[in-house]
Design a protein around this motif. Structure first.
Motif, PDB file in Angstrom:
ATOM      1  N   ILE A  81       0.877  -1.176   0.000  1.00  9.81           N
ATOM      2  CA  ILE A  81       0.000   0.000   0.000  1.00  9.81           C
ATOM      3  C   ILE A  81       0.907   1.217   0.000  1.00  9.81           C
ATOM      4  O   ILE A  81       1.714   1.396   0.912  1.00  9.81           O
ATOM      5  CB  ILE A  81      -0.927   0.033   1.242  1.00  9.81           C
ATOM      6  CG1 ILE A  81      -1.777  -1.228   1.320  1.00  9.81           C
ATOM      7  CG2 ILE A  81      -1.813   1.282   1.212  1.00  9.81           C
ATOM      8  CD1 ILE A  81      -2.490  -1.407   2.644  1.00  9.81           C
ATOM      9  N   GLN A  98      -8.242  -9.786   5.350  1.00 15.27           N
ATOM     10  CA  GLN A  98      -8.284  -8.329   5.372  1.00 15.27           C
ATOM     11  C   GLN A  98      -7.178  -7.789   6.269  1.00 15.27           C
ATOM     12  O   GLN A  98      -6.735  -8.461   7.196  1.00 15.27           O
ATOM     13  CB  GLN A  98      -9.636  -7.831   5.862  1.00 15.27           C
ATOM     14  CG  GLN A  98     -10.758  -8.142   4.893  1.00 15.27           C
ATOM     15  CD  GLN A  98     -12.090  -7.623   5.381  1.00 15.27           C
ATOM     16  OE1 GLN A  98     -12.380  -7.657   6.561  1.00 15.27           O
ATOM     17  NE2 GLN A  98     -12.900  -7.142   4.459  1.00 15.27           N
ATOM     18  N   TYR A 112      -8.285  -3.032   4.112  1.00 17.30           N
ATOM     19  CA  TYR A 112      -7.867  -3.441   2.772  1.00 17.30           C
ATOM     20  C   TYR A 112      -8.111  -4.935   2.613  1.00 17.30           C
ATOM     21  O   TYR A 112      -7.887  -5.706   3.548  1.00 17.30           O
ATOM     22  CB  TYR A 112      -6.380  -3.150   2.545  1.00 17.30           C
ATOM     23  CG  TYR A 112      -6.051  -1.682   2.589  1.00 17.30           C
ATOM     24  CD1 TYR A 112      -6.068  -0.914   1.430  1.00 17.30           C
ATOM     25  CD2 TYR A 112      -5.732  -1.059   3.789  1.00 17.30           C
ATOM     26  CE1 TYR A 112      -5.768   0.442   1.461  1.00 17.30           C
ATOM     27  CE2 TYR A 112      -5.431   0.301   3.831  1.00 17.30           C
ATOM     28  CZ  TYR A 112      -5.452   1.035   2.674  1.00 17.30           C
ATOM     29  OH  TYR A 112      -5.159   2.376   2.711  1.00 17.30           O
ATOM     30  N   ASN A 123      -6.192  -3.649  -2.636  1.00 12.49           N
ATOM     31  CA  ASN A 123      -7.375  -2.801  -2.784  1.00 12.49           C
ATOM     32  C   ASN A 123      -7.950  -2.478  -1.431  1.00 12.49           C
ATOM     33  O   ASN A 123      -7.864  -3.202  -0.516  1.00 12.49           O
ATOM     34  CB  ASN A 123      -8.421  -3.521  -3.641  1.00 12.49           C
ATOM     35  CG  ASN A 123      -7.932  -3.726  -5.045  1.00 12.49           C
ATOM     36  OD1 ASN A 123      -7.344  -2.833  -5.637  1.00 12.49           O
ATOM     37  ND2 ASN A 123      -8.154  -4.901  -5.593  1.00 12.49           N
TER      38      ASN A 123
END
Length: 123
Positions: A81, A98, A112, A123
């Motif tokens: 990220i 996650q 995310y 994502n």
């Protein structure tokens, strides 16, 4: 990687370089991460860290680039990220693949979805 623990050393207070040390159950250092560009991103100011069951280490690094880095159990690390964070301070793995990241300057926690640890951003 049962029993492994990761510890962040920000370095600024001690005059040492910032790094992450991975310790085995007997408290011996088995890996030092974030100090050699040949092994992945060099850390600026590591805060939150977590280690998954496979021994992969995730790091919230809020130096100049405000990012989350992944250092796999084997091989070279990379940023997962690198956009949308301002002073990430903590992170943890959640169920269902996650990742929760605390974003201190945006005053929120961002979730995310980790599809898989691939050489790309989450994502």
């Amino acid at each position: 990687s049962i029993g492994m623990i990761a510890v962040s050393e920000r370095g600024n207070e001690t005059g040492c370089v910032p790094c992450i040390k991975v310790l085995e159950p007997g408290w011996n250092t088995v890996r030092v991460l974030g100090v050699c560009a040949g092994m992945g991103p060099v850390l600026a100011c590591p805060w939150g860290i977590c280690i998954d069951t496979d021994g992969n280490v995730l790091v919230a690094d809020w130096g100049q680039q405000h990012r989350v880095l992944l250092y796999p159990a084997q091989g070279v690390g990379w940023p997962i990220i690198s956009h949308g964070l301002s002073s990430p301070r903590g992170l943890t793995l959640l169920p269902e693949s996650q990742l929760a990241v605390s974003d201190s300057m945006h005053h929120c926690i961002k979730i995310y979805q980790l599809i898989e640890y691939s050489r790309g951003e989450m994502n």
